[in-house]
Design an enzyme around this catalytic site. Sequence first.
Site, PDB file in Angstrom:
ATOM      1  N   LEU A 148      29.416  17.736  62.521  1.00 48.44           N
ATOM      2  CA  LEU A 148      29.137  16.907  61.296  1.00 48.44           C
ATOM      3  C   LEU A 148      28.424  15.657  61.785  1.00 48.44           C
ATOM      4  O   LEU A 148      28.875  15.097  62.701  1.00 48.44           O
ATOM      5  CB  LEU A 148      30.207  16.501  60.421  1.00 48.44           C
ATOM      6  CG  LEU A 148      31.023  17.892  59.756  1.00 48.44           C
ATOM      7  CD1 LEU A 148      32.476  17.261  59.084  1.00 48.44           C
ATOM      8  CD2 LEU A 148      30.277  18.566  58.809  1.00 48.44           C
ATOM      9  N   ASP A 149      27.519  15.216  60.762  1.00 51.96           N
ATOM     10  CA  ASP A 149      26.889  14.100  61.145  1.00 51.96           C
ATOM     11  C   ASP A 149      27.911  12.995  61.380  1.00 51.96           C
ATOM     12  O   ASP A 149      29.017  12.885  60.613  1.00 51.96           O
ATOM     13  CB  ASP A 149      25.861  13.632  59.932  1.00 51.96           C
ATOM     14  CG  ASP A 149      24.484  14.346  59.950  1.00 51.96           C
ATOM     15  OD1 ASP A 149      24.350  14.839  61.078  1.00 51.96           O
ATOM     16  OD2 ASP A 149      24.123  14.298  59.055  1.00 51.96           O
ATOM     17  N   MET A 150      27.626  11.951  62.343  1.00 59.23           N
ATOM     18  CA  MET A 150      28.712  10.794  62.241  1.00 59.23           C
ATOM     19  C   MET A 150      29.205  10.192  60.732  1.00 59.23           C
ATOM     20  O   MET A 150      30.394  10.011  60.690  1.00 59.23           O
ATOM     21  CB  MET A 150      28.078   9.710  63.070  1.00 59.23           C
ATOM     22  CG  MET A 150      29.224   8.466  63.382  1.00 59.23           C
ATOM     23  SD  MET A 150      28.622   7.281  64.394  1.00 59.23           S
ATOM     24  CE  MET A 150      27.552   6.372  63.098  1.00 59.23           C
TER      25      MET A 150
END
Length: 555
Positions: A402-404
């Site tokens: 997942l994106d940060m």
Amino acid sequence: MLRSLFQPFKTNVSGISLPEKFTFPFYYEPHELSRIAAYELQEYLATQTDFEHNFGLDEHQKGLIIGKMFGVLVCQNQEGAIGYLWAFSGKLAGVNHLPYFVPTIFDMLHEDGFFRKEEEVLNAMNRKIEILENSNELQNCKKQFELIKKEASTDIQNQKAKIKRLKVERDEKRISFANLSPTDMEQLELELSEESKKESILLKKMTKYWNFQMEKAQKEINFLLDEINQLKEERRQKSGALQQKLFAEYSFLNQFGERKSIGEIFNNNPPAGAGECAAPKLLHYAFEHHLKPIAMAEFWWGQSPKSEIRKHKQFYPACKSKCEPILLSHMLKGLDMEANPFQENPAEGKDIELVYEDEFLAVINKPAEFLSVPGKIISDSVFQRVKSLYPNATGPLIVHRLDMSTSGLMLIAKDEATYVKLQSQFIKRTIKKRYVALLDGILEEQQGYIDLPLRVDLDDRPRQLVCYEHGKPAQTKWEKIEIRNHQTLVYFYPITGRTHQLRVHASHEMGLKTPILGDDLYGKKAHRLHLHAASLTFEHPVTKEKMTITKEANF
């Protein structure tokens, strides 16, 4: 010049405290002084009559629509007075210089400058090369060569066919005269052999003749091409020398009066447009005129380009590929600047939540602003935490990312066999994902489908662009859930899994035109990005059971 460009605030700012540190230009929240300076620039842009440029804000205005990035630099002069400078990125209204805006570092467009003179020399060479390449003499020589080549091929092929035909005839003679005496047969073979040799010798002579004719024609072409190639080499050398001269002229000041050229900064290979952005222009002018930088901000004015996401009047950080090497390695040297947030651990003080676990896999809930895997500077991540949680686990552990800034569910494999089977489901797109997002605006439609191919912005990583030529397919289904406080709660069902896919699809003009609340790349910064991976449906790689794991968002 200084008096006209270093402008006092029209607004009364006497009660506003100066920032303790200068703005970190690649991730910031504009200081109040920067906001006021930007607002006063926007007021000027909305009412000015000094130049004509189609920003795409007036549907009746003619001309190519080009939105622009503008910058403001709040400064303090040597008398202690506070004011600001304005700048635009690149050219505006087709020129480098306009009233009230700081000039470019080096004006290539100046009529008496060396660039224009050298450019005219190169253009003259280009015209001469074009004339020579399209000359009747060269075209006729090429046609003659092709004609000879075609005639030679026909002639040689005819002779080869004749040799084959005569061979068949000789073989037939041998059969028909099979009853000859040995002496007569020997004489016949001698005659047939001589005939074969004559035809072969003729083929060799023909081949030699036509090779000579083609070489002669090619020499005539080469004679003409030599002049063209010589001109091209001369042009290449002049162009390279001009480029190096330009690199040397683009030299930037810092607060210590030190100069560094763009060639030095980028090892003689700067990206196109480097040094033409607003931030380097503003700082260079400030240092050149002994102004102390206090705060800075940049905003977009006008219609967004088709490929990227830019919102009218919205603040944006400086671009990384062009500006970061110039600013951080040289121009901002010695300035007391805000901390670089990219060097701070966003996961500090946060814990991952275990949502499901068995002996083969686990599902965790990742907090927002928490890396999935170690970064270049920060190693703390889901991977490191899970590695500590399952020290005996084998294999890559992290099945997907997942994106940060995105929170939500992530699959963890405890062994390599489980990892491979789960990965296979992602590759085949049999795993179903549901995200929940709070959009910063109201959607009228109830549901839809977005298909916008994406690729990375090479000049401003990790920002993504919509690109139909080089982008990878990216598709998303969505549905509206409810409206709350002028914001829209939606479910996203990503079909593909591209970087920042949901963020771009939400914000882009050809998507939902409504950014996710808190999206600091494609919308406006807030306390967090309101995007959460809420549900995963997959087949258990060992038990083959269809599983749905859900963890709803808390926003």
